[in-house]
Motif scaffolding. Structure first.
Motif, short mmCIF file in Angstrom:
data_model
loop_
_atom_site.label_atom_id
_atom_site.label_comp_id
_atom_site.label_asym_id
_atom_site.label_seq_id
_atom_site.Cartn_x
_atom_site.Cartn_y
_atom_site.Cartn_z
N LEU A 148 0.83 -1.21 0.00
CA LEU A 148 0.00 0.00 0.00
C LEU A 148 0.87 1.26 0.00
CD1 LEU A 148 -2.79 -1.16 2.47
CD2 LEU A 148 -2.90 -1.06 -0.03
N LYS A 149 1.99 1.22 0.70
CA LYS A 149 2.93 2.35 0.66
C LYS A 149 3.52 2.51 -0.74
CE LYS A 149 4.25 1.95 5.54
NZ LYS A 149 5.34 1.54 6.48
N LEU A 150 3.84 1.39 -1.39
CA LEU A 150 4.39 1.45 -2.74
C LEU A 150 3.43 2.14 -3.69
CD1 LEU A 150 6.42 0.72 -4.97
CD2 LEU A 150 5.36 -1.54 -5.09
N SER A 151 2.15 1.90 -3.54
CA SER A 151 1.17 2.49 -4.46
C SER A 151 1.26 4.01 -4.47
CB SER A 151 -0.25 2.04 -4.10
OG SER A 151 -0.69 2.63 -2.89
N GLU A 152 1.62 4.60 -3.32
CA GLU A 152 1.72 6.06 -3.23
C GLU A 152 2.99 6.58 -3.90
OE1 GLU A 152 -0.90 7.62 -2.15
OE2 GLU A 152 -1.80 5.65 -1.72
N MET A 153 3.93 5.71 -4.18
CA MET A 153 5.19 6.12 -4.80
C MET A 153 5.12 6.09 -6.32
SD MET A 153 7.61 3.85 -2.27
CE MET A 153 9.12 4.24 -3.14
N LEU A 154 4.09 5.47 -6.86
CA LEU A 154 3.99 5.31 -8.31
C LEU A 154 3.51 6.59 -8.98
CD1 LEU A 154 2.50 1.70 -8.34
CD2 LEU A 154 4.88 2.38 -8.73
N ALA A 155 3.90 6.75 -10.25
CA ALA A 155 3.77 8.06 -10.90
C ALA A 155 2.42 8.33 -11.53
CB ALA A 155 4.86 8.19 -11.97
N ASP A 156 1.60 7.30 -11.76
CA ASP A 156 0.31 7.57 -12.38
C ASP A 156 -0.74 6.55 -11.93
OD1 ASP A 156 1.08 5.29 -13.78
OD2 ASP A 156 0.89 6.19 -15.77
N ASP A 157 -2.00 6.86 -12.21
CA ASP A 157 -3.09 5.98 -11.79
C ASP A 157 -3.05 4.63 -12.48
OD1 ASP A 157 -4.14 7.71 -9.94
OD2 ASP A 157 -5.72 8.49 -11.25
N MET A 158 -2.56 4.58 -13.72
CA MET A 158 -2.46 3.30 -14.40
C MET A 158 -1.49 2.39 -13.66
SD MET A 158 -3.43 1.33 -16.79
CE MET A 158 -2.91 -0.06 -17.81
N SER A 159 -0.42 2.95 -13.13
CA SER A 159 0.54 2.15 -12.36
C SER A 159 -0.10 1.63 -11.08
CB SER A 159 1.77 2.99 -12.01
OG SER A 159 2.47 3.37 -13.18
N ARG A 160 -0.88 2.47 -10.41
CA ARG A 160 -1.55 2.03 -9.19
C ARG A 160 -2.59 0.96 -9.49
NH1 ARG A 160 0.16 7.10 -7.65
NH2 ARG A 160 -1.29 8.22 -9.00
N ALA A 161 -3.37 1.16 -10.56
CA ALA A 161 -4.35 0.14 -10.94
C ALA A 161 -3.66 -1.17 -11.29
CB ALA A 161 -5.18 0.64 -12.12
N THR A 162 -2.51 -1.08 -11.95
CA THR A 162 -1.74 -2.27 -12.29
C THR A 162 -1.27 -2.99 -11.04
OG1 THR A 162 -1.03 -1.31 -14.40
CG2 THR A 162 0.29 -3.13 -13.53
N LEU A 163 -0.73 -2.26 -10.09
CA LEU A 163 -0.27 -2.86 -8.84
C LEU A 163 -1.41 -3.56 -8.12
CD1 LEU A 163 1.94 -3.29 -6.69
CD2 LEU A 163 1.19 -1.11 -5.66
N TYR A 164 -2.52 -2.86 -7.94
CA TYR A 164 -3.65 -3.46 -7.22
C TYR A 164 -4.13 -4.73 -7.93
CZ TYR A 164 -3.92 1.13 -4.89
OH TYR A 164 -3.64 2.28 -4.18
#
Length: 387
Positions: A148-164
């Protein structure tokens, strides 16, 4: 979509329902849809050896009457015999959107429940990439807060959606989580056009390929740039792959340097599992030994580093710390071989280049290929001196 995915992920971290559902498959007779897919060819034999009770394979293109001793029929025949089947479960091993949709509808028409292949892999402790699927899941769950901390380090929403989504696939044993975020292999590591979903390549790249295989990605680079580049360094420890790499071009390539060694954080000799495939890797159980080098000791200039070294990426990055800090290349790093790889790779990279922008993309409908894209720029474009 981001908020609903995050909510689903947090719920999945605290639930063990998926694992319990998967274990129940050990008691069921099973039907396999898509036995000749690459995932079917990869896993079916091992599942049978572990006791999976496959009673039928459904495949519209197979000419054989049996696959691994399992009777085969086509879709039409399956629909005719399905009413006589009791307490069976269908498993989808297919990979394309068409075949997945076909088998989903086929199961509905037959009134037979269908589950994903990841569930049966979990039930029989089959491997994800290198770790058994349940271990891959548990090691992911164990670091819930870090993800969950890593998600805040990512540069865009697509990256966060990919992580999740990739984490939900691991936790829920369900590839369907990938459907909205997977971008396919065309743009893996870098794209083939200016409107790609990943890096755009310049024509003056100092390109470093760690885990070069037989030149698969280098061939793509040459095609995308029209054979224009500043230099190429290719590292490949597998002897068979290295021989093919040496003969990548029918004519000599200028400033093309090939190295028959692995990359690490120090010069050393390690045992190596040599298979002649993309899966050759450093392993204590390996049948040969290979030399390892640091990229810092071998490469003077780099504008782009691609790494796919089968779980050895964190050590390889450590061995390139000076190169990354001083040359500030763009990076495309495979980050999925072991459950915590992505977390460990980001931590190591942050210690070297904390201002890099981090993007995440996934390129295949399975546990692989998750690629971390890191750049000193805040976009997908080449470094100015590599354009």
């Amino acid at each position: 979509m981001i908020h609903s995915l995050r909510k689903s992920l947090i719920e999945a971290f605290s639930s063990n329902d998926a694992h319990e559902r998967a274990q129940a498959l050990r008691l069921k007779p099973l039907i396999i849809f898509g036995p000749q897919s690459s995932l079917g060819l990869m896993h079916l034999k091992k599942l049978l050896s572990k006791g999976a009770n496959f009673i039928l394979a459904v495949d519209d293109f197979c000419q054989d009457k049996e696959i691994q001793g399992i009777p085969v029929c086509n879709s039409r025949k399956f629909l005719k015999i399905a009413p006589s089947m009791r307490d069976v479960v269908a498993l989808d091993f297919s990979q394309t959107p068409y075949t997945q949709a076909l088998y989903k509808q086929l199961a509905i028409e037959a009134n037979i429940p269908m589950r994903d292949l990841l569930e049966v892999l979990a039930a029989y402790d089959a491997p994800s990439v290198y770790e058994p699927v349940p271990i891959y899941r548990e090691r992911t769950r164990a670091r819930a807060d870090d993800w969950l901390k890593l998600s805040e380090m990512l540069a865009d929403d697509m990256s966060r959606a990919t992580l999740y989504s990739i984490l939900l696939q691991r936790l829920e044993y369900n590839r369907n989580w990938l459907k909205e975020i997977m971008i396919g292999g065309r743009d893996e590591y870098f794209g083939q056009s200016s409107d790609s979903n990943t890096f755009t390549m310049g024509k003056k790249e100092h390109f470093v390929d760690a885990g070069a295989h037989r030149g698969t990605v280098i061939s793509k680079l040459l095609g995308v740039t029209g054979w224009e580049y500043a230099s190429i360094h290719a590292f490949e420890p597998d002897r068979g792959n290295f021989t093919a790499l040496q003969h990548l071009s029918p004519f000599p390539l200028e400033r093309f340097f090939v190295h028959n060694c692995a990359v690490s954080n120090k010069q050393e000799t390690l045992r190596f599992s040599e298979t002649g495939t993309m899966g050759s890797h450093v392993s204590d159980a390996g049948g040969v030994t290979v030399p390892c080098v640091k990229l810092d000791d071998t490469v003077e200039q780099a504008t782009f580093i691609k790494m796919d070294v089968e779980g050895f990426e964190t050590k390889a990055i450590e061995g390139a710390a000076t190169l990354i800090a001083t040359q500030r290349p763009r990076l495309a790093i495979a980050s999925y071989h072991y459950a915590p790889d992505l977390l460990d790779i980001v931590a190591k990279l942050q210690s070297i280049a904390p201002d890099y922008h981090l993007y995440l993309r996934h390129h295949f409908g399975y546990f692989y290929d998750t690629i971390l894209y890191a750049t000193p720029r805040n976009d997908w474009q080449p470094l100015s001196h590599a354009e």
